[in-house]
Write an enzyme that holds these catalytic residues in place. Structure first.
Site, PDB file in Angstrom:
ATOM      1  CB  SER A 121      -0.946   0.012   1.204  1.00 42.58           C
ATOM      2  OG  SER A 121      -0.232   0.204   2.408  1.00 42.58           O
ATOM      3  CE  LYS A 159      -3.159   2.068   3.923  1.00 38.24           C
ATOM      4  NZ  LYS A 159      -2.485   0.889   4.489  1.00 38.24           N
TER       5      LYS A 159
END
Length: 201
Positions: A121, A159
């Protein structure tokens, strides 16, 4: 690495104290036990021993001084020769350089832990599956920082962090993935990324 007579006395005191009590001494107890009048002097000795790879401690936490066993000391104090800089574009002349670099040069005295990355990701930030991220332990983050976030009290994710009112956007760095929107009350920052380690073999 050579130690001074005083540093050897401090190591002996630490080992004796832990053996008797089962936990590490505070700076005040070290000062009393070594007849040192200044806590600053204790701090200087402990910091120097830590730099030499003879002690390990968690900063900002009391009673966290550990005397490292001889086998671990060499691993902790290892430094790699910094042989210069290399261009990722046109070739440049290289030369031998007496400088060295260690993990301590990257993380300093911060409270840092490592995590192995699973998934892609964050690939557009050049953080890929199998990498190790160096994370500074903190409960706060600035807009856009890469963080380790605990979501809904049970799941952690790596993230970029964006606070948007009552909602937090956890933004992946992968064009194939959508951002994650979570109520701010359901997100707990556990740390922010300082660096990345990658092993090719």
């Amino acid at each position: 690495m050579a130690v001074t007579r005083r540093q050897k006395e401090i190591i002996d005191f630490l080992e004796s104290f832990v053996s008797r009590n089962g936990y590490s001494p505070s700076f005040e107890e070290i000062a009393r036990g070594m007849n040192l009048k200044s806590l600053a002097t204790v701090h200087k000795h402990i910091s120097n021993l830590e730099k030499k790879g003879l002690l390990d401690r968690v900063h900002n936490r009391s009673r966290s001084i550990d005397v490292l066993p001889p086998g671990a000391r060499n691993r902790t104090s290892d430094r790699l020769p910094l042989a210069g800089r290399i261009a990722a574009g046109l070739p440049v002349e290289t030369s031998e350089n007496p400088e060295t670099i260690s993990l301590h040069d990257v993380v300093g005295n911060r409270d840092v832990f490592a995590l192995e990355v699973r998934g892609d990701s964050m690939r557009d930030e050049h953080i890929i599956n199998g990498d190790y991220v160096l994370v500074e332990r903190t409960r706060t983050a600035r807009q856009g920082e890469i963080v380790v976030a605990l979501v809904h009290g049970s799941e952690t994710t790596l993230k970029r962090f964006y606070a948007e009112g009552q909602v937090v956007r956890l933004q992946p760095a992968n064009v194939d993935m959508d951002p994650i929107y979570v109520p701010a009350a359901q997100v707990a920052i556990q740390g922010r990324v300082l660096g990345v380690l990658r092993k090719y073999r």
